[in-house]
Design a protein around this motif. Structure first.
Motif: not given
Length: 854
Positions: A240-266
């Motif tokens: 969007v206008n030369g900048r990526y807008e993203t949302s991703a779901l990642g998981a470590s060994n013990k945690q599930l993490i929600w990322f919004q535009n490269g920032v952990p939200k939950h």
């Protein structure tokens, strides 16, 4: 003699079906491999039986079958030639120093297509991924390798990586999110480089294969998670206008993490450890469900909405996510470890979406018990979802209409403000908002002004004053005596200058009619009783509890009565006005006309500019217009100061009833404990001079009987009223009852409703009387005319003529009787009386509804 050797199978979900792949190796007696084959079978889930039933099967003979093949990966990816998603099977045959890999595509017609072949130099292949194209990517010797039908050979990306975390397609380009290891020498550890690198020595790199571009992966995940993140699923990534807008779901060994535009939200704490796989399912509730598999055989599902665990399972061999029941949403098929080889037979599996769909297979001998109501239950859910979607569409349309309404109201308010300030304005066309007029309006017509001329304010307003109390500005308007006759429903509003306050010029304020606040608490008939002298002597309790002292036999209005009835105040917050340093605003008077000769203009709304006010921060700081509630009330306070205090203070009405003894202790309590003194100009109001929270509190004691009375308290805050009630409790008799009378309580509404019903009854009686009188007059006139005709006929002497005259006279009387029964009143009288009665009935109905809601 030939023997068929079966190797471990792979299970894949495709388009709501289960495809089971298995490699078959045929050997002769000399143990020499003769041929290799890939067999596959398709199975579909049937909701009636709750089982997977095989629909078709096939077999593919692999060329160069003298080699031994093994499964590397099975996945559904998009074919770049057609855009269709097809099952993709990657097989490998190993030799001493190299491995040969073959990629097969399974088409809908059961045709297996060898897509391409390639060789690798080493047997160890790490982090192998198959993505759209198909394109095969893997890590080998800290390098990223990839191959596809377009490249026709294995290529190496110009980046060093330590792991491949995610592959996907972004804007028709295959992107790979890798983890690279940063090696910094001592001479490169400058302040600038250290700030851009992570302390763990790892960071994310996003590499685009088609464009061969490398960019930072921080738009998806922060670099600090490079050493702990094990799985990643990108839900959204767009430029969007030369900048990526993203949302991703990642998981470590013990945690599930929600990322919004490269920032952990939950962050969600996982119930198990050693995560091996992360999948995402979109259920029938239109919610995202995170499906996680662990190396121990445990599995769990987590709702993204609320981040709560939906379910947990044990001994899970594999989890497939697809629409197996054909409902347009995802379900999870859990294959357990007891018998994962053949899901068509009596195998323990579970098909669920953690909501409406749940097909557990419970083994009871050779019979499977299933949920017979599953189909009807889901169809009911589908119907409810359809209704919900329809309601959402209606809600969107309503929101659109509300937005148009807000714009039209804002435009109208701006035009009204401009007209009140004497500025020329123009009303915008309704066509600009796609509105249709209900009247036959002309586009270039001149709209009548809704405000009167400024000279009209001289007919209503006598004086304007302003006071500052604490954090409030009080503006008072004293009206002329004739206003009570011509106007009703009087209100005030403050409008700031347009160049000072943008975009909103209307100040939030509250209008107070002081005579309602005082008259409801102080009954003048109790202060100046109208009973006969003999009765008054027997019940002379006013000599003890009357706050105003003795009064004369005849009712005499107090000197402040005229100012009280003709003063209207408006209260607004002072802080927003002082923020502008110098404030100038216009004062508007709102009212309705009454007692008009024309009934159509009787309820006409009236908006009159009364004048202008100016408020300077310097004057407020110097104490100009400021009223101190704590100062001595017997000093130089004027009626305007008292009116301003009454407008700002909160009001509480206490109804005190003592069934056993008289309330003779109220006045000593006010004078003694409360240290209350009567105001100079309004002696019925007593002010508390006691230090503390109660200082400045106003009291009105109105005894109705020796055992019944009303105490009105004007207080600044809740602490003052609580302290007042605590002190009052100590002097009241134990059997005394104290009730809070809120404005518009049942007691006051009962009186208003009785008065309204009485007025309605009198109006109905007057209407019937006037109509009957008019009809009687008309009937009398007609009867007199008929009598004259009859008397003329009686002059005849002939008997036959005499009988005929009597017959005609009888017919005339019958006609007069029928005429009198159908006579009607005039339309003007009927219209006038019906309008009055309708207004009274509306008032009565309003009061009755308010009483019913109490």
């Amino acid at each position: 003699m030939e023997s068929v050797l079966k190797k471990p199978e792979r299970v894949l979900s495709y388009d709501g079906e289960i495809i089971t792949f298995q490699l078959l190796q045929t050997k002769s007696g000399s143990d020499i491999a003769e041929k290799s084959a890939l067999s596959f079978s398709r199975k579909t889930f049937h909701t009636d039986t709750g089982q997977f039933i095989e629909t078709s099967s096939g077999q593919y003979i692999i060329p160069s079958s003298k080699s031994t093949f093994q499964f590397v990966s099975v996945r559904c990816v998009a074919d770049s030639r057609t855009g269709l998603c097809l099952p993709c099977i990657l097989l490998r045959t190993s030799k001493r120093k190299s491995s040969r890999l073959i990629l097969l595509l399974l088409h809908g017609s059961h045709e297996v297509e060898p897509y391409f072949k390639f060789k690798v130099e080493a047997e160890t292949i790490e982090d192998l991924q198959i993505t759209d194209g198909p394109t095969v990517l893997w890590k080998q010797n800290e390098k990223l390798f990839y191959v596809s039908s377009v490249t026709s050979e294995v290529l190496t990306a110009p980046i060093d990586i330590s792991a491949i975390l995610w592959t996907g397609t972004v804007e028709e380009d295959t992107c790979v999110l890798c983890i690279t290891t940063i090696r910094l020498d001592a001479e490169h550890l400058t302040s600038t480089s250290v700030s851009n690198r992570t302390f763990q020595g790892r960071e994310f790199v996003l590499y685009c294969i088609e464009n061969k571009k490398t960019m930072s992966g921080s738009c998806l995940v922060p670099h600090t998670y490079a050493s702990v993140l094990r799985c990643l699923d990108v839900c959204m990534m767009q430029n969007v206008n030369g900048r990526y807008e993203t949302s991703a779901l990642g998981a470590s060994n013990k945690q599930l993490i929600w990322f919004q535009n490269g920032v952990p939200k939950h962050v969600f704490q996982l119930p198990f450890e050693n995560l091996s796989r992360l999948q995402v399912a979109y259920t029938s509730r239109a919610e995202m469900l995170c499906v996680l598999s662990f190396a121990s055989g445990d599995a769990c599902a987590v709702w993204k909405d609320g981040w709560k665990t939906a379910a947990t399972w044990q001994q899970v061999e594999n989890i497939l996510v697809d629409d197996f029941v054909g409902r347009g949403s995802d379900q999870m098929l859990l294959l357990f470890k007891d018998d994962q080889s053949n899901p068509t037979d009596h195998q323990a599996f579970r098909l669920t979406d953690c909501g409406d769909i749940d097909y557990p297979a419970v083994r009871t001998g050779d019979k499977i018990i299933e949920n017979q109501f599953q189909e009807n239950h889901f169809r009911m859910i589908q119907t409810l979802e359809a209704r919900l979607q329809t309601s959402l569409l209606s809600l969107e349309e309503l929101q659109s209409h509300l937005q148009v309404q807000d714009r039209v109201l804002k435009s109208s308010c701006d035009s009204l403000i401009d007209m009140s300030l004497g500025v020329e304005t123009s009303v915008h066309s309704a066509n600009k908002e796609c509105l249709v007029s209900l009247l036959d309006d002309v586009e270039d017509c001149h709209y009548p002004s809704t405000t009167q001329k400024c000279e009209d304010s001289e007919c209503f307003v006598e004086n304007i004053w302003q006071r500052v109390i604490d954090d409030f500005l009080v503006v008072g308007v004293k009206l002329k005596d004739s206003v009570d006759i011509s106007l009703s429903d009087i209100g005030l509003s403050l409008i700031m200058d347009q160049e000072i306050a943008l975009p909103s010029q209307v100040t939030k304020c509250q209008t107070n009619v002081l005579k309602l606040a005082i008259s409801s608490s102080l009954d003048l008939s109790t202060v100046c009783p109208r009973e006969p002298v003999a009765k008054k002597q027997r019940l002379d309790y006013h000599s003890k509890d009357n706050l105003s002292g003795n009064c004369s036999q005849s009712p005499c209005p107090p000197p402040y009565q005229n100012d009280l009835e003709h003063t209207v105040t408006v209260v607004t917050a002072l802080s927003p006005l002082l923020a502008l340093s110098n404030t100038s605003c216009a004062l508007l008077l709102h009212a309705r006309r009454k007692n008009q000769p024309d009934c159509l203009h009787r309820g006409e709304k009236l908006t009159v500019p009364c004048g202008r006010l100016s408020l300077r921060l310097e004057d407020v700081l110097k104490g100009k217009h400021t009223v101190n509630v704590f100062e001595n009330c017997q000093g130089s306070r004027s009626l305007e100061d008292i009116f301003a205090i009454l407008s700002v203070l909160q009001r509480c009405l206490l109804h005190i009833v003592s069934p056993d003894c008289t309330l003779t202790s109220m006045r000593p309590w006010l004078v003694g404990q409360m240290q209350a003194e009567p105001l100079k100009y309004i002696p019925e109001i007593m002010v508390c001079t006691r230090p503390g929270y109660l200082c400045g509190t106003l009291f009105i004691w109105n005894p109705k009987t020796p055992c019944d009375g009303t105490l009105t308290v004007f207080y600044r805050n809740n602490a003052a009223i609580l302290q007042c009630l605590y002190s009052l409790k100590s002097v009241l008799p134990p059997t005394c009852e104290v009730n809070v009378m809120r404005p518009g309580s049942r007691n006051s509404l009962t009186t208003d409703l009785a008065q309204s019903l009485e007025e309605e009854l009198l109006a109905l009686r007057s209407l019937v009387s006037a109509a009957a009188s008019e009809v009687e007059n008309n009937l009398t006139l007609r009867c007199e005319t008929g009598n004259k005709i009859t008397n003329t006929m009686e002059s005849s002497c002939d008997t036959k003529d005499h009988v005929q005259n009597y017959r005609e006279s009888l017919e005339m009387e019958q006609m007069q009787i029928n005429l009198g029964a159908h006579l009607t009143t005039s339309s003007e009288l009927y219209r006038h009386n019906v309008l009055n009665i309708a207004q009274m009935q509306i008032n009565s109905d309003t009061l009755a509804c308010r009483m019913a809601n109490l």
